[in-house]
Motif scaffolding. Structure first.
Motif, short mmCIF file in Angstrom:
data_model
loop_
_atom_site.label_atom_id
_atom_site.label_comp_id
_atom_site.label_asym_id
_atom_site.label_seq_id
_atom_site.Cartn_x
_atom_site.Cartn_y
_atom_site.Cartn_z
N ASP A 220 16.44 3.70 18.68
CA ASP A 220 16.35 4.55 17.49
C ASP A 220 15.83 3.78 16.29
OD1 ASP A 220 17.33 6.61 19.00
OD2 ASP A 220 19.34 6.60 18.12
N PHE A 221 16.25 2.52 16.18
CA PHE A 221 15.82 1.72 15.03
C PHE A 221 14.31 1.55 15.02
CE2 PHE A 221 14.62 -2.41 13.24
CZ PHE A 221 15.15 -2.30 11.96
N PHE A 222 13.73 1.22 16.17
CA PHE A 222 12.29 0.97 16.22
C PHE A 222 11.47 2.25 16.32
CE2 PHE A 222 13.87 -3.27 17.35
CZ PHE A 222 13.10 -4.03 16.49
N ALA A 223 12.13 3.37 16.64
CA ALA A 223 11.42 4.64 16.69
C ALA A 223 11.29 5.27 15.31
CB ALA A 223 12.14 5.61 17.63
N THR A 224 12.15 4.84 14.40
CA THR A 224 12.12 5.38 13.04
C THR A 224 10.90 4.85 12.29
OG1 THR A 224 14.54 5.41 13.02
CG2 THR A 224 13.42 5.56 10.89
N GLU A 225 10.31 5.71 11.49
CA GLU A 225 9.15 5.28 10.69
C GLU A 225 9.56 4.08 9.85
OE1 GLU A 225 6.07 7.05 7.31
OE2 GLU A 225 7.43 8.39 8.40
N PRO A 226 8.83 2.98 9.95
CA PRO A 226 9.25 1.75 9.27
C PRO A 226 9.27 1.89 7.75
CG PRO A 226 7.00 1.53 10.12
CD PRO A 226 7.56 2.82 10.67
N SER A 227 10.30 1.30 7.17
CA SER A 227 10.37 1.26 5.71
C SER A 227 9.37 0.23 5.19
CB SER A 227 11.79 0.87 5.27
OG SER A 227 11.81 0.57 3.89
N MET A 228 8.68 0.59 4.14
CA MET A 228 7.70 -0.33 3.56
C MET A 228 8.26 -1.01 2.30
SD MET A 228 5.36 0.00 5.75
CE MET A 228 3.98 -0.87 5.01
N LEU A 229 9.58 -0.90 2.09
CA LEU A 229 10.17 -1.43 0.87
C LEU A 229 9.98 -2.94 0.76
CD1 LEU A 229 13.50 0.63 0.74
CD2 LEU A 229 11.47 0.89 -0.72
N THR A 230 10.18 -3.66 1.86
CA THR A 230 10.00 -5.11 1.82
C THR A 230 8.54 -5.47 1.58
OG1 THR A 230 11.89 -5.47 3.29
CG2 THR A 230 10.30 -7.26 3.09
N ASP A 231 7.64 -4.73 2.24
CA ASP A 231 6.21 -4.97 2.03
C ASP A 231 5.85 -4.77 0.55
OD1 ASP A 231 4.82 -4.57 5.12
OD2 ASP A 231 6.81 -3.79 4.77
N GLN A 232 6.37 -3.69 -0.03
CA GLN A 232 6.09 -3.39 -1.43
C GLN A 232 6.63 -4.47 -2.34
OE1 GLN A 232 7.83 0.48 -1.91
NE2 GLN A 232 6.40 1.46 -0.50
N LEU A 233 7.85 -4.95 -2.04
CA LEU A 233 8.44 -6.00 -2.86
C LEU A 233 7.61 -7.28 -2.78
CD1 LEU A 233 10.72 -7.14 -4.62
CD2 LEU A 233 11.94 -7.72 -2.52
N LEU A 234 7.18 -7.65 -1.58
CA LEU A 234 6.38 -8.86 -1.42
C LEU A 234 5.06 -8.74 -2.17
CD1 LEU A 234 7.00 -9.69 2.35
CD2 LEU A 234 7.98 -10.84 0.35
N GLN A 235 4.49 -7.54 -2.21
CA GLN A 235 3.27 -7.34 -2.98
C GLN A 235 3.53 -7.50 -4.47
OE1 GLN A 235 2.20 -3.43 -1.58
NE2 GLN A 235 1.06 -4.21 0.18
N ILE A 236 4.62 -6.92 -4.94
CA ILE A 236 4.98 -7.04 -6.35
C ILE A 236 5.20 -8.49 -6.73
CG2 ILE A 236 6.82 -6.53 -8.03
CD1 ILE A 236 7.19 -3.84 -6.55
N LYS A 237 5.81 -9.25 -5.81
CA LYS A 237 6.14 -10.64 -6.09
C LYS A 237 4.96 -11.59 -5.86
CE LYS A 237 10.56 -10.45 -7.12
NZ LYS A 237 11.15 -11.10 -8.31
N GLY A 238 3.80 -11.04 -5.52
CA GLY A 238 2.61 -11.86 -5.35
C GLY A 238 2.58 -12.62 -4.04
N LEU A 239 3.32 -12.14 -3.02
CA LEU A 239 3.40 -12.84 -1.74
C LEU A 239 2.70 -12.12 -0.62
CD1 LEU A 239 7.15 -13.86 -2.08
CD2 LEU A 239 5.20 -15.41 -2.13
N LEU A 240 2.16 -10.96 -0.87
CA LEU A 240 1.46 -10.18 0.15
C LEU A 240 0.39 -9.36 -0.53
CD1 LEU A 240 1.72 -9.54 3.25
CD2 LEU A 240 3.05 -7.52 2.57
N LYS A 241 -0.78 -9.35 0.05
CA LYS A 241 -1.87 -8.57 -0.54
C LYS A 241 -1.67 -7.08 -0.28
CE LYS A 241 -5.69 -11.85 -0.73
NZ LYS A 241 -7.08 -12.14 -0.32
#
Length: 241
Positions: A220-241
């Protein structure tokens, strides 16, 4: 069996703590010192630890993480931060480039270093007869926590650790069969039946907080649409394009 191995093999998570218990400062310092002595890539130590003893701050964290009331009830809450701000300061001192968002590698380095420090803290706490539980759900509110704790650019919350005096005894949770996890010389295939057997083992263990079979929970965990919150935070923090 020596005491260290016995401690490691009997580690379990505790979520119910004596709210009036105060960790002696000497023990807290020893736990922090043990965490800082963990292995680290290049001795880079790409993490920081925020020691949260302030009740109001922890109440806010519980408000964001209502499923983890032990954040407030434990004696102390350690927040582990992936910290690439310090290395930015070093790069500036050497007037060198810092293309930190060109690869996921720096984030992996920081996460790994923080995880190793976390485990040292867990075992150090256990050695004092204390209990602890790792809290990973703080990443769901990484942006809010960053603002609350005034985290600088190139830092990101990873996980927390509640430490305190347990008031409810916990059993050691069974792990997956060894042959599904430990491999010698090369990856060894195994039959799915071993996972089904583990499902039954966990059902027999009957932990109250588990409402699904282990395999169903993972599916169920991997079937759920992934949260992009961490990706968004890393972008805000200048760690991910």
């Amino acid at each position: 069996m020596n005491q260290t191995i016995e401690l490691l093999q009997n580690r379990r998570s505790y979520r119910d703590f004596d709210g009036n218990y105060v960790i002696p400062q000497a023990q807290l310092q020893a736990i922090l010192d043990a965490a800082r002595q963990a292995p680290s890539w290049m001795n880079g130590q790409f993490y920081s630890i925020i020691v949260l003893q302030d009740k109001q701050i922890r109440e806010q964290l519980v408000e964001w993480n209502p499923g983890n009331p032990q954040i407030k009830k434990s004696s102390v809450f350690l927040l582990f931060i992936g910290d690439l701000h310090r290395s930015k300061m070093v790069s500036e001192a050497y007037d060198s480039t810092y293309p930190i968002n060109e690869s996921i590698e720096p984030v992996i380095l920081a996460t790994t270093d923080a995880a190793l420090a976390l485990e040292n803290a867990v075992i150090a706490a256990e050695s004092f007869g204390l209990g602890s539980v790792v809290v990973g759900s703080i990443r769901k509110h990484g942006k809010e926590i960053s603002r609350l704790l005034e985290l600088p650019e190139h830092t990101f919350p990873l996980f927390g650790l509640s430490i305190g005096q347990p008031i409810v005894e916990m059993q050691v949770k069974p792990r997956l069969p060894e042959t599904t996890v430990i491999h010698y010389n090369k990856y060894q295939p195994y039959v799915y039946q071993l996972i089904e057997e583990y499902d039954q083992t966990m059902e027999n263990f009957a932990e109250a907080r588990e409402t699904k079979r282990w395999s169903q929970k993972i599916s169920d965990f991997f079937a759920t649409e992934p949260s992009m919150l961490t990706d968004q935070l890393l972008q805000i923090k200048g760690l991910l394009k």
